[in-house]
Motif scaffolding. Structure first.
Motif, mmCIF file in Angstrom:
data_model
loop_
_atom_site.group_PDB
_atom_site.id
_atom_site.type_symbol
_atom_site.label_atom_id
_atom_site.label_comp_id
_atom_site.label_asym_id
_atom_site.label_seq_id
_atom_site.Cartn_x
_atom_site.Cartn_y
_atom_site.Cartn_z
ATOM 1 N N TRP A 157 12.155 11.554 5.992
ATOM 2 C CA TRP A 157 10.711 11.571 6.228
ATOM 3 C C TRP A 157 10.154 10.254 5.153
ATOM 4 C CZ3 TRP A 157 7.275 13.378 9.162
ATOM 5 C CH2 TRP A 157 7.183 14.603 9.709
ATOM 6 N N ALA A 158 10.457 9.166 4.506
ATOM 7 C CA ALA A 158 10.921 8.413 4.275
ATOM 8 C C ALA A 158 11.139 7.229 5.322
ATOM 9 C CB ALA A 158 12.268 7.469 2.710
ATOM 10 N N ALA A 159 12.504 7.457 5.163
ATOM 11 C CA ALA A 159 13.098 5.994 6.925
ATOM 12 C C ALA A 159 11.907 6.444 7.923
ATOM 13 C CB ALA A 159 14.466 7.109 7.083
ATOM 14 N N ILE A 160 11.267 7.525 8.248
ATOM 15 C CA ILE A 160 10.277 7.939 9.128
ATOM 16 C C ILE A 160 8.954 6.786 8.541
ATOM 17 C CG2 ILE A 160 8.498 8.900 10.370
ATOM 18 C CD1 ILE A 160 10.524 11.374 10.533
ATOM 19 N N GLY A 161 7.996 6.611 7.673
ATOM 20 C CA GLY A 161 7.870 6.557 6.828
ATOM 21 C C GLY A 161 7.928 4.105 7.225
ATOM 22 N N MET A 162 8.866 4.424 6.684
ATOM 23 C CA MET A 162 9.116 3.388 6.419
ATOM 24 C C MET A 162 9.444 2.659 8.019
ATOM 25 S SD MET A 162 11.990 2.812 3.705
ATOM 26 C CE MET A 162 12.956 3.728 4.360
ATOM 27 N N GLY A 163 9.664 3.223 8.787
ATOM 28 C CA GLY A 163 10.109 2.880 10.551
ATOM 29 C C GLY A 163 8.544 2.320 10.619
ATOM 30 N N VAL A 164 7.505 3.566 10.261
ATOM 31 C CA VAL A 164 5.943 2.872 10.930
ATOM 32 C C VAL A 164 5.522 1.577 10.308
ATOM 33 C CG1 VAL A 164 3.837 4.245 10.721
ATOM 34 C CG2 VAL A 164 5.465 5.725 11.294
ATOM 35 N N LEU A 165 5.890 2.106 9.019
ATOM 36 C CA LEU A 165 5.226 0.668 8.379
ATOM 37 C C LEU A 165 5.779 -0.588 8.745
ATOM 38 C CD1 LEU A 165 5.773 1.335 4.595
ATOM 39 C CD2 LEU A 165 3.320 1.157 5.528
ATOM 40 N N MET A 215 -11.349 4.019 -0.934
ATOM 41 C CA MET A 215 -11.368 3.541 -0.670
ATOM 42 C C MET A 215 -9.609 2.675 -1.203
ATOM 43 S SD MET A 215 -13.555 0.485 0.445
ATOM 44 C CE MET A 215 -12.855 -0.715 1.685
ATOM 45 N N VAL A 216 -9.839 2.830 -2.543
ATOM 46 C CA VAL A 216 -8.372 2.756 -2.751
ATOM 47 C C VAL A 216 -7.869 4.264 -2.801
ATOM 48 C CG1 VAL A 216 -7.218 1.759 -4.722
ATOM 49 C CG2 VAL A 216 -8.993 0.510 -4.380
ATOM 50 N N VAL A 217 -8.063 4.861 -3.757
ATOM 51 C CA VAL A 217 -7.379 6.774 -3.205
ATOM 52 C C VAL A 217 -6.818 6.959 -2.288
ATOM 53 C CG1 VAL A 217 -8.113 9.236 -3.942
ATOM 54 C CG2 VAL A 217 -9.343 6.861 -5.320
ATOM 55 N N LEU A 223 -2.906 6.746 3.764
ATOM 56 C CA LEU A 223 -3.344 6.364 4.450
ATOM 57 C C LEU A 223 -2.530 5.283 4.819
ATOM 58 C CD1 LEU A 223 -6.865 6.318 5.875
ATOM 59 C CD2 LEU A 223 -5.034 7.752 6.577
ATOM 60 N N GLY A 224 -2.436 4.338 4.071
ATOM 61 C CA GLY A 224 -0.921 3.376 3.953
ATOM 62 C C GLY A 224 -0.042 2.808 3.453
ATOM 63 N N LEU A 225 0.734 4.429 3.854
ATOM 64 C CA LEU A 225 2.156 4.930 3.954
ATOM 65 C C LEU A 225 2.881 4.808 2.334
ATOM 66 C CD1 LEU A 225 2.851 5.377 7.519
ATOM 67 C CD2 LEU A 225 2.622 6.889 6.127
ATOM 68 N N VAL A 226 2.712 3.036 2.307
ATOM 69 C CA VAL A 226 3.463 3.413 0.987
ATOM 70 C C VAL A 226 3.545 3.700 -0.043
ATOM 71 C CG1 VAL A 226 4.166 0.877 -0.586
ATOM 72 C CG2 VAL A 226 3.039 0.561 1.596
ATOM 73 N N LEU A 227 2.663 4.346 -1.120
ATOM 74 C CA LEU A 227 2.409 4.989 -1.873
ATOM 75 C C LEU A 227 3.627 6.022 -1.502
ATOM 76 C CD1 LEU A 227 -0.014 5.157 -3.832
ATOM 77 C CD2 LEU A 227 0.507 7.104 -3.867
ATOM 78 N N GLU A 290 -2.353 -8.894 6.010
ATOM 79 C CA GLU A 290 -3.032 -6.829 5.748
ATOM 80 C C GLU A 290 -1.153 -6.178 5.250
ATOM 81 O OE1 GLU A 290 -6.827 -5.312 6.310
ATOM 82 O OE2 GLU A 290 -6.687 -6.913 7.272
ATOM 83 N N VAL A 291 -0.630 -6.484 7.296
ATOM 84 C CA VAL A 291 0.173 -5.858 7.278
ATOM 85 C C VAL A 291 1.338 -5.706 6.512
ATOM 86 C CG1 VAL A 291 0.933 -3.797 8.791
ATOM 87 C CG2 VAL A 291 -1.087 -4.359 9.135
#
Length: 413
Positions: A157-165, A215-217, A223-227, A290-291
């Motif tokens: 799942w971490a790899a999927i998130g990094m792939g999306v980023l 917006m931060v929360v 939504l930003g996926l990084v966290l 931004e991205v």
């Protein structure tokens, strides 16, 4: 159903703490102060994709480049990783003490809910960029979804998130090449976020902070996926006890430190070049940063965490850490109190609703102020360490989370 006071054990004791996570949290608070204080530089024009003001001396410009490349969007992933790591440590301690799974899950939910409320109060009173709420929300959701998953599942799942980023970064570059109209993205986000620091009325400033805080929360928390990705990787690393036993994971720590920081810093260079005017980017295409800043901040944050794992290993081989390492680690043990103290020392002094000093500072001077604030929190944490006292915010959160009665015995719900 209510359970007895024996359903969960109490908070972590001093002798159970590993040096590396505390050292990382303590130093990370310096980077947080440097990242946050530019938002108090009110009363001047904002530029696309950066909160750093235009103009200034050569030292101001150098400070901005260092911040954009090495600090902005690079600190909260590191904290998120450590947050996830700490959740697994808490879970492991409770399980080792023989406590029931439902009681432990209730404990984690209470802790996350209280963090969310702490964040709300922090935003209402002092700082619109509060990150506690994002950790609280992410903790509520991710603990239920991932804490009991297999290590392989966490990595997938971490790899999927990094792939999306990575894909989002690629698509943003393509879109920037064909952009013809100014993007409403960060061009509207920055003025909205900075507005409360420029508001002279305390009540209006508080409303502005509370309008920006969700917006931060939601944005950073989910939504930003990084966290979320950083927290899930923290779960995996804690299962392997990478920061508690860094000597057994030195090759991995070295690879992550070198690769992560290299990717993060190289990824920040184009943004810094564009802000400095060295790289000519049309305004309608600036949204690409931004991205890219967000995506490359994740490996940088993980790299920073790995550096402190290596530092913890080196210092752990000594009989006793030196006074500097002891003081920084003491700050890390009181990271919640130190984080809130930064806002208490910055907002009333720098914001327009307080003394308004932010209007008279620039990038280098406000970075110097941030360093001074961090040093004050380090000195206070070291004094508390010598007295054997917790930070006040940690003491309150622990009491609320563990539901202790005046005698200090934990009571679960």
């Amino acid at each position: 159903m209510a359970t007895t006071g024996a359903s969960v054990r109490g908070p972590v004791r001093a002798g159970e703490r590993a040096l590396a996570p505390d050292l990382a949290r303590g130093f990370m608070l310096l980077l947080i102060a440097v990242a946050n204080t530019p938002w108090y530089l009110w009363g001047r024009e904002l530029r696309a994709t950066t909160i750093h003001p235009p103009g200034g001396s050569a030292l101001d410009r150098i400070t901005q480049v260092v911040a954009i490349v090495g600090v902005d969007f690079r600190v909260y992933p590191m904290f998120a990783f450590l947050f996830g790591y700490g959740m697994v440590q808490l879970l492991s301690r409770q399980r080792a003490a023989g406590h029931t799974e439902p009681a432990v899950r209730a404990l984690l939910r209470r802790r996350s809910l209280w963090l969310l409320l702490f964040g709300f109060a922090h935003a209402a009173l002092l700082w619109q960029g509060d990150i506690l709420g994002a950790y609280g929300l992410a903790g509520l959701l991710l603990s239920g979804l991932f804490l009991r998953r297999k290590e392989r599942t966490l990595l997938v799942w971490a790899a999927i998130g990094m792939g999306v980023l990575a894909l989002a970064t690629l698509l943003s570059v393509v879109a920037a090449c064909f952009a013809t109209n100014a993007s409403p993205g960060i061009l509207g986000y920055l003025p909205f976020g900075a507005a409360s620091s420029a508001e002279s009325g305390p009540f209006a400033a508080a409303l502005g902070r509370l309008a920006f805080w969700p917006m931060v929360v939601v944005g950073q928390g989910l939504l930003g996926l990084v966290l979320p990705v950083a927290i899930v990787l923290g779960f995996w690393a804690a299962r392997r006890r990478i920061l508690e036993q860094p000597g057994e994971h030195l090759p991995l720590l070295r690879r992550v430190a070198v690769t992560g920081i290299a990717v993060g810093w190289l990824g920040g260079l184009p943004h810094a070049a564009a802000v400095m005017g060295v790289l000519r980017i049309p305004e309608e295409s600036m949204f690409v940063f931004e991205v890219s800043q967000t995506a490359t901040g994740l490996p940088a944050g993980l790299g920073y965490a790995a550096v402190f794992g290596l530092a913890g290993h080196r210092l752990g081989r000594r009989r006793r850490p030196g006074p500097v390492a002891t003081a920084v680690a003491a700050t890390g043990r009181r990271s919640l109190s130190a984080y809130l103290a930064q806002s208490l020392l910055c907002a009333p002094v720098l914001a327009a609703w307080g003394l308004g000093a932010g209007a008279h500072l620039h990038s280098a001077s406000v970075a110097g102020y941030a360093i001074g604030v961090w040093l004050i929190t380090v000195a206070a944490a070291y004094a508390l360490e010598r007295r054997g006292s917790r930070g006040p915010a940690e003491a309150l959160l622990r009491r609320l989370t563990y539901r202790t009665h005046p005698g200090g015995k934990p009571v679960a719900g």
